[in-house]
Design a protein around this motif. Structure first.
Motif, PDB file in Angstrom:
ATOM      1  N   ALA A 132      36.942  -1.321 -16.157  1.00  9.79           N
ATOM      2  CA  ALA A 132      35.743  -1.927 -16.083  1.00  9.79           C
ATOM      3  C   ALA A 132      34.443  -0.874 -16.741  1.00  9.79           C
ATOM      4  O   ALA A 132      33.808  -1.303 -17.587  1.00  9.79           O
ATOM      5  CB  ALA A 132      35.301  -2.396 -14.937  1.00  9.79           C
ATOM      6  N   ALA A 158      27.977  -8.243 -17.843  1.00  9.26           N
ATOM      7  CA  ALA A 158      28.163  -8.677 -16.534  1.00  9.26           C
ATOM      8  C   ALA A 158      28.996  -9.394 -16.255  1.00  9.26           C
ATOM      9  O   ALA A 158      30.203  -9.299 -15.200  1.00  9.26           O
ATOM     10  CB  ALA A 158      26.906  -8.862 -15.711  1.00  9.26           C
ATOM     11  N   GLU A 213      32.878  -9.300 -14.081  1.00  7.52           N
ATOM     12  CA  GLU A 213      32.453 -10.046 -12.860  1.00  7.52           C
ATOM     13  C   GLU A 213      31.403  -9.029 -11.884  1.00  7.52           C
ATOM     14  O   GLU A 213      31.728  -8.850 -10.741  1.00  7.52           O
ATOM     15  CB  GLU A 213      33.848 -10.318 -12.036  1.00  7.52           C
ATOM     16  N   ARG A 214      30.753  -8.599 -12.348  1.00  5.69           N
ATOM     17  CA  ARG A 214      29.477  -7.925 -11.900  1.00  5.69           C
ATOM     18  C   ARG A 214      28.119  -8.117 -12.136  1.00  5.69           C
ATOM     19  O   ARG A 214      27.969  -9.147 -12.823  1.00  5.69           O
ATOM     20  CB  ARG A 214      29.629  -6.301 -12.030  1.00  5.69           C
ATOM     21  N   THR A 215      27.051  -7.906 -11.175  1.00 10.43           N
ATOM     22  CA  THR A 215      25.836  -8.147 -11.696  1.00 10.43           C
ATOM     23  C   THR A 215      25.516  -6.969 -12.692  1.00 10.43           C
ATOM     24  O   THR A 215      26.080  -6.274 -13.076  1.00 10.43           O
ATOM     25  CB  THR A 215      24.736  -7.671 -10.453  1.00 10.43           C
ATOM     26  N   ALA A 247      25.041  -3.650 -11.545  1.00  7.96           N
ATOM     27  CA  ALA A 247      26.371  -3.135 -11.542  1.00  7.96           C
ATOM     28  C   ALA A 247      26.977  -2.551 -12.649  1.00  7.96           C
ATOM     29  O   ALA A 247      27.465  -1.640 -12.802  1.00  7.96           O
ATOM     30  CB  ALA A 247      27.151  -3.753 -10.525  1.00  7.96           C
ATOM     31  N   ALA A 248      26.840  -3.514 -13.653  1.00 13.39           N
ATOM     32  CA  ALA A 248      27.510  -3.239 -15.036  1.00 13.39           C
ATOM     33  C   ALA A 248      26.940  -1.828 -15.578  1.00 13.39           C
ATOM     34  O   ALA A 248      27.436  -1.217 -16.252  1.00 13.39           O
ATOM     35  CB  ALA A 248      27.282  -4.503 -15.995  1.00 13.39           C
ATOM     36  N   LEU A 299      28.095   1.082 -14.027  1.00 13.34           N
ATOM     37  CA  LEU A 299      29.536   1.324 -14.416  1.00 13.34           C
ATOM     38  C   LEU A 299      29.386   2.330 -16.135  1.00 13.34           C
ATOM     39  O   LEU A 299      29.964   3.213 -16.186  1.00 13.34           O
ATOM     40  CB  LEU A 299      30.208  -0.013 -14.967  1.00 13.34           C
TER      41      LEU A 299
END
Length: 309
Positions: free
Chosen positions: A123, A142, A146-148, A151-152, A155
């Motif tokens: 990811a 995102a 499979e993140r908001t 959150a992306a 990463l």
């Protein structure tokens, strides 16, 4: 449904970009080509009448395919000895890369960068590659991971810190790179330990990826420090006659043949400026199975490197 011939023509206009995305994600041109081909198969079966941005749609498809491959690779633990090198792009040392190679190798996608990308989670790698290299917004990234979007973004930020802490900008001219590689080979052939030390950075690192194969120089491993690397380099003395100059991901390198079969690809990373530049990293792909997947046609007919001291 769109006309198949028209759709194929549109796909071809995006192929180089898609290969560039997939190579940065996977570190393997053969796997990248497989992912791009799978994207074409999905496109051919899909109803794209409502797709306004075909390039963006294809980039998302390729990214998902690469993410699945990275996750499967991690699950299979493809790095049994702890050293897994990317598959290099090999070209002639005397010719500029063709336009497609230039696109794939843009943004300093040298071996050093790819090796750092190998240390990221799938990811993190996807978020960094798509955002920092290709400029995709986190709102588009995102859903793939499979993140908001927040959150992306995190990463990509973690990946960026890893990259910046490990990959130094190159300031070594192509001529100086080739001079250092030729001097390294000449010293190895002559068994000249002191000459090897003169071209190696004191903190030089060698990574050798032999896969699961026991090669004449051993299994996969990492060696650090100029003295130890110089001792290991002497093992290549008998192989020097089969060495051919090459460009490895845009930098000076070597392809070594044993008879008419490829034995190893050596990629070099350099640090310093001008005459003070030295070899900082040597990445050696020895795995026979993976060497078969590397396109070596650009150097297979080139004469052996002159390694006379």
């Amino acid at each position: 449904m769109p006309d198949p011939d028209w759709l194929a023509e549109r796909f071809e206009t995006h192929r180089t970009h898609l290969r560039a995305v997939a190579y940065r994600m996977l570190g393997s041109m053969s796997e990248a080509d497989d992912a791009v081909q799978d994207a074409w198969l999905r496109l051919a079966r899909a109803d794209t009448t409502a797709v306004d941005n075909l390039g963006g749609w294809l980039t998302t498809v390729v990214a998902r395919l690469c993410l699945d491959r990275l996750r499967a690779r991690t699950a299979r633990r493809e790095e049994p000895m702890g050293v897994h090198l990317p598959e290099p792009i090999v070209s002639s040392p005397d010719a500029a890369p063709d336009p497609e190679q230039q696109a794939i190798l843009a943004d300093s996608v040298g071996l050093a960068m790819l090796i750092v990308l190998e240390t990221l989670t799938p990811a993190e790698r996807l978020a960094f590659v798509l955002h920092d290299t290709f400029g995709l917004p986190f709102e588009q990234i995102a859903p793939i991971v499979e993140r908001t979007p927040t959150a992306a973004r995190q990463l990509a930020s973690r990946a960026r810190r890893r990259v910046r802490g490990s990959v130094m900008p190159a300031h070594v001219s192509p001529a100086r790179q080739r001079e250092l590689v030729d001097a390294f080979l000449a010293a190895a052939r002559a068994g000249d330990f002191e000459a090897l030390l003169r071209v190696l950075d004191p903190e030089v690192v060698v990574r050798a990826d032999a896969g699961t194969t026991l090669t004449p120089v051993g299994r996969s491993r990492e060696v650090r420090g100029a003295a130890e690397v110089a001792r290991q380099a002497l093992a290549f003395r008998a192989l020097a006659p089969g060495a051919r100059a090459a460009s490895i991901n845009g930098a000076a390198g070597i392809v070594v043949y044993s008879g008419d079969r490829p034995f190893a690809v050596l990629g070099f990373t350099f640090e310093g400026r001008g005459r003070s530049a030295r070899i900082a990293e040597i990445d050696i792909l020895l795995d026979p199975e993976r060497l078969e997947r590397v396109d070596l046609s650009a150097v297979s007919a080139v004469g052996a490197v002159s390694a006379e001291p």
